[in-house]
Design a protein around this motif. Structure first.
Motif, PDB file in Angstrom:
ATOM      1  N   THR A  88       0.904  -1.252  -0.042  1.00 42.99           N
ATOM      2  CA  THR A  88      -0.209   0.053   0.150  1.00 42.99           C
ATOM      3  C   THR A  88       0.979   1.088  -0.236  1.00 42.99           C
ATOM      4  O   THR A  88       1.966   1.307   0.561  1.00 42.99           O
ATOM      5  N   VAL A  89       0.364   2.350  -0.506  1.00 36.80           N
ATOM      6  CA  VAL A  89       1.199   3.661  -0.752  1.00 36.80           C
ATOM      7  C   VAL A  89       0.449   4.753  -0.052  1.00 36.80           C
ATOM      8  O   VAL A  89      -0.814   4.618  -0.379  1.00 36.80           O
ATOM      9  N   ALA A  90       1.051   5.595   0.520  1.00 39.16           N
ATOM     10  CA  ALA A  90       0.419   6.984   1.058  1.00 39.16           C
ATOM     11  C   ALA A  90       1.303   7.639   1.784  1.00 39.16           C
ATOM     12  O   ALA A  90       2.272   7.375   1.836  1.00 39.16           O
ATOM     13  N   LEU A  91       0.839   9.152   2.110  1.00 39.12           N
ATOM     14  CA  LEU A  91       1.393   9.749   2.936  1.00 39.12           C
ATOM     15  C   LEU A  91       0.822   9.898   4.386  1.00 39.12           C
ATOM     16  O   LEU A  91      -0.469   9.913   4.390  1.00 39.12           O
ATOM     17  N   HIS A  92       1.374   9.296   5.477  1.00 34.86           N
ATOM     18  CA  HIS A  92       0.842   9.122   6.706  1.00 34.86           C
ATOM     19  C   HIS A  92       0.341  10.413   7.118  1.00 34.86           C
ATOM     20  O   HIS A  92       0.826  11.420   6.785  1.00 34.86           O
ATOM     21  N   PRO A  93      -0.943  10.391   8.003  1.00 41.53           N
ATOM     22  CA  PRO A  93      -1.365  11.431   8.571  1.00 41.53           C
ATOM     23  C   PRO A  93      -0.569  12.775   8.997  1.00 41.53           C
ATOM     24  O   PRO A  93      -0.560  13.927   8.946  1.00 41.53           O
ATOM     25  N   ASN A  94       0.558  12.053   9.742  1.00 43.04           N
ATOM     26  CA  ASN A  94       1.652  13.096  10.346  1.00 43.04           C
ATOM     27  C   ASN A  94       2.556  13.698   9.349  1.00 43.04           C
ATOM     28  O   ASN A  94       3.168  14.325   9.632  1.00 43.04           O
ATOM     29  N   GLU A  95       2.542  12.835   8.267  1.00 45.34           N
ATOM     30  CA  GLU A  95       3.631  13.048   7.100  1.00 45.34           C
ATOM     31  C   GLU A  95       3.115  14.289   6.392  1.00 45.34           C
ATOM     32  O   GLU A  95       4.095  15.377   6.026  1.00 45.34           O
ATOM     33  N   ALA A  96       1.739  14.562   6.197  1.00 42.95           N
ATOM     34  CA  ALA A  96       1.388  15.558   5.216  1.00 42.95           C
ATOM     35  C   ALA A  96       1.736  17.153   5.957  1.00 42.95           C
ATOM     36  O   ALA A  96       2.469  18.040   5.394  1.00 42.95           O
ATOM     37  N   PRO A  97       1.387  17.283   7.253  1.00 44.66           N
ATOM     38  CA  PRO A  97       1.795  18.546   7.835  1.00 44.66           C
ATOM     39  C   PRO A  97       3.272  18.904   7.839  1.00 44.66           C
ATOM     40  O   PRO A  97       3.761  20.046   7.477  1.00 44.66           O
ATOM     41  N   ARG A  98       4.155  17.724   7.822  1.00 47.64           N
ATOM     42  CA  ARG A  98       5.608  17.845   7.762  1.00 47.64           C
ATOM     43  C   ARG A  98       6.153  18.425   6.303  1.00 47.64           C
ATOM     44  O   ARG A  98       7.004  19.227   6.219  1.00 47.64           O
ATOM     45  N   ILE A  99       5.477  17.825   5.392  1.00 47.04           N
ATOM     46  CA  ILE A  99       5.755  18.355   4.169  1.00 47.04           C
ATOM     47  C   ILE A  99       5.006  19.844   3.780  1.00 47.04           C
ATOM     48  O   ILE A  99       6.144  20.612   3.217  1.00 47.04           O
ATOM     49  N   GLU A 100       4.148  20.202   4.371  1.00 42.32           N
ATOM     50  CA  GLU A 100       3.434  21.372   3.997  1.00 42.32           C
ATOM     51  C   GLU A 100       4.169  22.598   4.984  1.00 42.32           C
ATOM     52  O   GLU A 100       4.526  23.522   4.625  1.00 42.32           O
ATOM     53  N   LEU A 101       4.450  22.059   6.190  1.00 39.94           N
ATOM     54  CA  LEU A 101       4.538  23.098   7.399  1.00 39.94           C
ATOM     55  C   LEU A 101       6.144  23.010   7.654  1.00 39.94           C
ATOM     56  O   LEU A 101       6.711  23.878   8.336  1.00 39.94           O
ATOM     57  N   ARG A 149      -0.384  13.197  17.588  1.00 40.40           N
ATOM     58  CA  ARG A 149       1.014  13.719  17.289  1.00 40.40           C
ATOM     59  C   ARG A 149       0.954  15.195  16.589  1.00 40.40           C
ATOM     60  O   ARG A 149       1.895  15.810  16.519  1.00 40.40           O
ATOM     61  N   THR A 150      -0.276  15.360  15.869  1.00 38.10           N
ATOM     62  CA  THR A 150      -0.274  16.849  15.207  1.00 38.10           C
ATOM     63  C   THR A 150      -1.267  17.425  16.050  1.00 38.10           C
ATOM     64  O   THR A 150      -2.308  17.053  15.948  1.00 38.10           O
ATOM     65  N   GLY A 151      -0.540  19.037  16.221  1.00 36.38           N
ATOM     66  CA  GLY A 151      -1.555  19.735  16.761  1.00 36.38           C
ATOM     67  C   GLY A 151      -2.372  20.455  15.789  1.00 36.38           C
ATOM     68  O   GLY A 151      -2.310  20.074  14.772  1.00 36.38           O
ATOM     69  N   PRO A 152      -3.173  21.411  16.465  1.00 41.56           N
ATOM     70  CA  PRO A 152      -4.167  21.973  15.439  1.00 41.56           C
ATOM     71  C   PRO A 152      -3.696  22.961  14.253  1.00 41.56           C
ATOM     72  O   PRO A 152      -4.281  22.767  13.336  1.00 41.56           O
TER      73      PRO A 152
END
Length: 304
Positions: A88-101, A149-152
């Protein structure tokens, strides 16, 4: 593997075995699949050794799960090279904010990163979309929401990424693998708003019996990991008890969530029998009956 004695020949200290892999369990009579594992994060065996050890106890198939671009490419390549592996392939939910922010603390496996903005997230999602079209890739995930792990400040990026993954799964006709941590209501809300794909798998199901019933009504699969054996996990066992048998999967999430009595030591696909036997006890059914069900369920969910 660590020696059983210290340099002076004394007994091993109490915590010295935390990095020692647990012993092999008795083999299952009915082969099953590990529906969610991370072979790329395991330190104690090569892929070939991990697969051989798993097969020796009746775990003949594994689903290798991507969490970022590097891991998703690795999953696809590994599945292409090994008959017993699907990806399976994806960006983990915690990965998306790391990429953007950005990731100033370097918590992610890539180390500290500068903010890339929405354009960088879109580019990463485009690569996940490409990988999702490969025949050895049977799912899009793990994706979802993680409010632990990801804040607001990162929630908008998470939800945007989750919605995009739902679209990718639907367009490619692949299973959607959900990571849901302290975000039950919002995960279910987004699935309803977007329209869920035909197949949805809640990885490491973490809800209670009431949520299990909601997921069952929607036709979602519930995958249970080693934490179902933990002493404080009665709500998980209650959920397992009411989940329809044709919607139950088993997983390791290795190297994490090692089942009791080995909690704290490295997990691996060969430990599936430990969790499956505990699950059979909760269900009050024979382990062969449960293994037969989860083997069929996993093959149906991931289309192999």
């Amino acid at each position: 593997m660590a020696s059983n004695s210290g340099p002076a020949g004394g007994e091993r200290k109490k915590n010295d075995d935390k990095d020692v892999p647990p012993p092999l369990p008795a083999p299952l009579a009915v082969p099953v699949a590990d529906s969610h594992t991370h072979l790329d994060m395991q330190k104690h065996a090569t892929v070939e050794d991990a697969l051989a050890t798993a097969a020796s106890v009746g775990v003949t198939t594994v689903v290798q799960v991507g969490c970022d671009l590097a891991g998703s490419r690795w999953a696809a390549d590994t599945a292409a090279a090994h008959e017993a592996v699907w990806a399976t392939v994806a960006l983990h939910p915690n990965e998306a904010p790391r990429i953007e922010l950005g990731d100033p603390d370097g918590w992610s496996r890539q180390g500290a990163r500068e903010p890339g903005g929405r354009a960088a997230l879109d580019a990463a999602l485009a690569e996940i979309d490409r990988l999702a079209g490969l025949p050895q890739v049977k799912g899009v995930g793990e994706t979802g929401l993680d409010f632990f792990r990801t804040g607001p400040e990162g929630m908008a990026a998470q939800e945007y990424s989750f919605r995009r993954h739902i679209d990718i799964a639907k367009r490619h006709g692949k299973a959607l693998v959900i990571h849901d941590r302290e975000a039950h209501d919002d995960v279910l809300r987004v699935l309803t708003e977007e329209g869920a794909p035909e197949t949805v798998v809640f990885h490491c199901f973490s809800g209670d019996a009431a949520m299990a019933k909601l997921c069952a009504e929607a036709g979602y699969y519930l995958s249970f990991a080693g934490n179902v054996t933990f002493r404080n996990a009665q709500p998980l066992r209650d959920a397992l008890a009411v989940a329809p048998l044709d919607r139950v999967l088993v997983e390791t999430d290795a190297p994490f969530l090692t089942p009791m009595p080995y909690r704290g030591r490295p997990n691996a696909p060969y430990l599936i029998p430990v969790t499956l036997r505990a699950m059979a006890e909760v269900r009050g059914i024979d382990e062969d009956a449960l293994a037969t069900a989860v083997a069929a369920n996993t093959a149906r969910a991931f289309g192999y």
